[in-house]
Design a protein around this motif. Sequence first.
Motif, PDB file in Angstrom:
ATOM      1  N   LEU A  32       0.822  -1.208   0.000  1.00 44.07           N
ATOM      2  CA  LEU A  32       0.000   0.000   0.000  1.00 44.07           C
ATOM      3  C   LEU A  32       0.858   1.261   0.000  1.00 44.07           C
ATOM      4  N   THR A  33       0.355   2.294  -0.679  1.00 45.05           N
ATOM      5  CA  THR A  33       0.921   3.632  -0.576  1.00 45.05           C
ATOM      6  C   THR A  33       0.286   4.332   0.631  1.00 45.05           C
ATOM      7  N   PRO A  34       0.872   5.442   1.110  1.00 46.49           N
ATOM      8  CA  PRO A  34       0.225   6.184   2.194  1.00 46.49           C
ATOM      9  C   PRO A  34      -1.199   6.615   1.842  1.00 46.49           C
ATOM     10  N   GLN A  35      -1.432   6.963   0.570  1.00 43.15           N
ATOM     11  CA  GLN A  35      -2.771   7.375   0.164  1.00 43.15           C
ATOM     12  C   GLN A  35      -3.762   6.214   0.290  1.00 43.15           C
ATOM     13  N   GLN A  36      -3.347   5.002  -0.100  1.00 45.11           N
ATOM     14  CA  GLN A  36      -4.223   3.835   0.044  1.00 45.11           C
ATOM     15  C   GLN A  36      -4.478   3.517   1.515  1.00 45.11           C
ATOM     16  N   LEU A  37      -3.467   3.727   2.344  1.00 44.26           N
ATOM     17  CA  LEU A  37      -3.652   3.524   3.779  1.00 44.26           C
ATOM     18  C   LEU A  37      -4.680   4.514   4.318  1.00 44.26           C
ATOM     19  N   ALA A  85     -10.247 -11.633   4.235  1.00 39.71           N
ATOM     20  CA  ALA A  85      -9.984 -11.046   2.921  1.00 39.71           C
ATOM     21  C   ALA A  85      -8.546 -11.308   2.466  1.00 39.71           C
ATOM     22  N   HIS A  86      -8.401 -11.528   1.157  1.00 39.42           N
ATOM     23  CA  HIS A  86      -7.072 -11.678   0.568  1.00 39.42           C
ATOM     24  C   HIS A  86      -6.859 -10.674  -0.558  1.00 39.42           C
ATOM     25  N   ASP A  87      -7.689  -9.662  -0.582  1.00 39.48           N
ATOM     26  CA  ASP A  87      -7.563  -8.572  -1.540  1.00 39.48           C
ATOM     27  C   ASP A  87      -7.792  -7.273  -0.788  1.00 39.48           C
ATOM     28  N   PHE A  88      -7.015  -6.242  -1.086  1.00 46.92           N
ATOM     29  CA  PHE A  88      -7.109  -4.984  -0.354  1.00 46.92           C
ATOM     30  C   PHE A  88      -8.513  -4.393  -0.410  1.00 46.92           C
ATOM     31  N   TRP A  89      -9.143  -4.433  -1.561  1.00 48.01           N
ATOM     32  CA  TRP A  89     -10.457  -3.798  -1.689  1.00 48.01           C
ATOM     33  C   TRP A  89     -11.537  -4.584  -0.970  1.00 48.01           C
ATOM     34  N   VAL A  90     -11.306  -5.860  -0.722  1.00 45.91           N
ATOM     35  CA  VAL A  90     -12.237  -6.620   0.107  1.00 45.91           C
ATOM     36  C   VAL A  90     -12.119  -6.160   1.564  1.00 45.91           C
ATOM     37  N   VAL A  91     -10.894  -5.889   1.992  1.00 45.13           N
ATOM     38  CA  VAL A  91     -10.700  -5.351   3.343  1.00 45.13           C
ATOM     39  C   VAL A  91     -11.384  -3.991   3.461  1.00 45.13           C
ATOM     40  N   VAL A  92     -11.280  -3.172   2.426  1.00 43.84           N
ATOM     41  CA  VAL A  92     -11.948  -1.871   2.424  1.00 43.84           C
ATOM     42  C   VAL A  92     -13.465  -2.054   2.515  1.00 43.84           C
ATOM     43  N   ALA A  93     -13.992  -3.051   1.785  1.00 42.03           N
ATOM     44  CA  ALA A  93     -15.428  -3.341   1.876  1.00 42.03           C
ATOM     45  C   ALA A  93     -15.805  -3.751   3.293  1.00 42.03           C
ATOM     46  N   GLY A  94     -14.941  -4.533   3.937  1.00 44.60           N
ATOM     47  CA  GLY A  94     -15.193  -4.898   5.333  1.00 44.60           C
ATOM     48  C   GLY A  94     -15.226  -3.672   6.230  1.00 44.60           C
ATOM     49  N   GLN A  95     -14.316  -2.715   5.987  1.00 44.76           N
ATOM     50  CA  GLN A  95     -14.316  -1.475   6.757  1.00 44.76           C
ATOM     51  C   GLN A  95     -15.616  -0.697   6.563  1.00 44.76           C
ATOM     52  N   ALA A  96     -16.120  -0.721   5.316  1.00 43.81           N
ATOM     53  CA  ALA A  96     -17.384  -0.030   5.037  1.00 43.81           C
ATOM     54  C   ALA A  96     -18.534  -0.642   5.849  1.00 43.81           C
ATOM     55  N   LEU A  97     -18.579  -1.975   5.898  1.00 41.21           N
ATOM     56  CA  LEU A  97     -19.632  -2.645   6.670  1.00 41.21           C
ATOM     57  C   LEU A  97     -19.490  -2.346   8.170  1.00 41.21           C
ATOM     58  N   ILE A  98     -18.261  -2.340   8.660  1.00 39.21           N
ATOM     59  CA  ILE A  98     -18.046  -2.033  10.073  1.00 39.21           C
ATOM     60  C   ILE A  98     -18.537  -0.620  10.382  1.00 39.21           C
ATOM     61  N   GLY A  99     -18.269   0.326   9.478  1.00 40.61           N
ATOM     62  CA  GLY A  99     -18.728   1.694   9.680  1.00 40.61           C
ATOM     63  C   GLY A  99     -20.238   1.793   9.745  1.00 40.61           C
ATOM     64  N   VAL A 100     -20.928   1.058   8.866  1.00 46.45           N
ATOM     65  CA  VAL A 100     -22.398   1.044   8.894  1.00 46.45           C
ATOM     66  C   VAL A 100     -22.900   0.459  10.211  1.00 46.45           C
ATOM     67  N   GLY A 101     -22.322  -0.664  10.631  1.00 44.23           N
ATOM     68  CA  GLY A 101     -22.789  -1.323  11.852  1.00 44.23           C
ATOM     69  C   GLY A 101     -22.551  -0.506  13.107  1.00 44.23           C
ATOM     70  N   CYS A 102     -21.443   0.237  13.133  1.00 47.61           N
ATOM     71  CA  CYS A 102     -21.111   1.034  14.320  1.00 47.61           C
ATOM     72  C   CYS A 102     -21.757   2.412  14.302  1.00 47.61           C
ATOM     73  N   ALA A 103     -22.419   2.776  13.209  1.00 44.74           N
ATOM     74  CA  ALA A 103     -22.924   4.136  13.038  1.00 44.74           C
ATOM     75  C   ALA A 103     -23.766   4.654  14.210  1.00 44.74           C
ATOM     76  N   PRO A 104     -24.651   3.840  14.806  1.00 43.38           N
ATOM     77  CA  PRO A 104     -25.456   4.389  15.899  1.00 43.38           C
ATOM     78  C   PRO A 104     -24.806   4.271  17.274  1.00 43.38           C
ATOM     79  N   ALA A 105     -23.575   3.780  17.371  1.00 37.48           N
ATOM     80  CA  ALA A 105     -23.012   3.376  18.661  1.00 37.48           C
ATOM     81  C   ALA A 105     -22.950   4.510  19.684  1.00 37.48           C
ATOM     82  N   PHE A 106     -22.412   5.664  19.311  1.00 35.21           N
ATOM     83  CA  PHE A 106     -22.370   6.767  20.266  1.00 35.21           C
ATOM     84  C   PHE A 106     -23.652   7.577  20.233  1.00 35.21           C
ATOM     85  N   LEU A 107     -24.286   7.638  19.074  1.00 36.53           N
ATOM     86  CA  LEU A 107     -25.531   8.394  18.946  1.00 36.53           C
ATOM     87  C   LEU A 107     -26.600   7.864  19.895  1.00 36.53           C
TER      88      LEU A 107
END
Length: 388
Positions: A32-37, A85-107
Amino acid sequence: MLIALASAFALSQAFRTVTAMMASQLKTDFSLTPQQLGVFAGTFHFTFGAMQLFMGIGIDLHGVRRTILAAFPVAVAGALLSALAHDFWVVVAGQALIGVGCAPAFLVCTVFIARRFPVARFASVSGLVMGIGGIGMLLTATPLAWVVQHSSWRNGFLLLAAGSALAWIAVFIFVREEAAARNRGGETVMQAVRQFGSLFALPHTWGIVALGSVTYASFITLRGLWLGPLLIERYGFSLVASGNVALAVSIVSLFGPPLFGRFDPNGARRGWITGFTAAMAALFAVLAFVHVAALAVAIALVVSFLTGYIILQYADVRIAYPEALTGRAMAVFTMAMFLGIALMQWLTGVAATVGAAHGVDPFEAVMLTTAVMLAAGAAAFRLLPAPR
């Protein structure tokens, strides 16, 4: 009930700060480049922020309990997907799902406090919950660094998935909600969406959003993305040693919100908020040029403590809107916070990449970009209209 809700928030805090300890292995495994990170780290916060509008509607129409129980399993699924995941963009997709699931956590915590506690106690109780939630960052310091160094970042995601499942069970068992807290006016979804639009028609919303998008973002960008690479690459720390610093930063951050909430200045609150934001901008500007490890660690610790003043922003939002709009007002503010994190992490990744290409220390570019964004947010908050 509040502790059960705070346990989900603690896991959300853990997810949003994993990058600092996983960055080195992720860069190696996926070249990964810093931008991809920055894209990896920012994806969680982008989806987290983008879902705030819908979570605010869900809370106002269906209640705190139903909203968090419906959303949080998505975070578990995202963590499992990332671990496998064994592909970077699959890991990114996992991050997207985690963000959706955690969205109401502090709210859900802030709305629960607003509905169950007196207005005068909002800042102090919210600060306590932010302190409890900070325990999640402890998990992604030395413990996660040890797991990553002795096994892999994949096992880190598996452990967080298990913890999230336990938090969901705690909410299911312990949290109960009065029927009156759910859709008290028989409001429809379209009416709720129009109410969101009306918030942006109020002039004081824009100053709140502008500042909200950079304050917490600066701390999470440091703690959740750049702290590990900074200590390892600039100062020669090992992964576990950088994890120890992250642990110290996380522990110090637990004390800020309760203290600032307890000594809420009330009438002078907005002046304090502006002043502390300016101080944070100055600290990041200094951190850009510091090449003494002990001083850099000291600045990171001071930043982690000062971040507690963000609880004053929540108190400012609480009194800026009528009670019927509490859920949506908090959702707009939280949306600004986390879209701001996504933007800042992406921009600092771009700054690091461009800086390195032109012979500039990438960490100088990162810290100066953060400082400028903080200064701009403080100026907007000061100059745009304030709530009556």
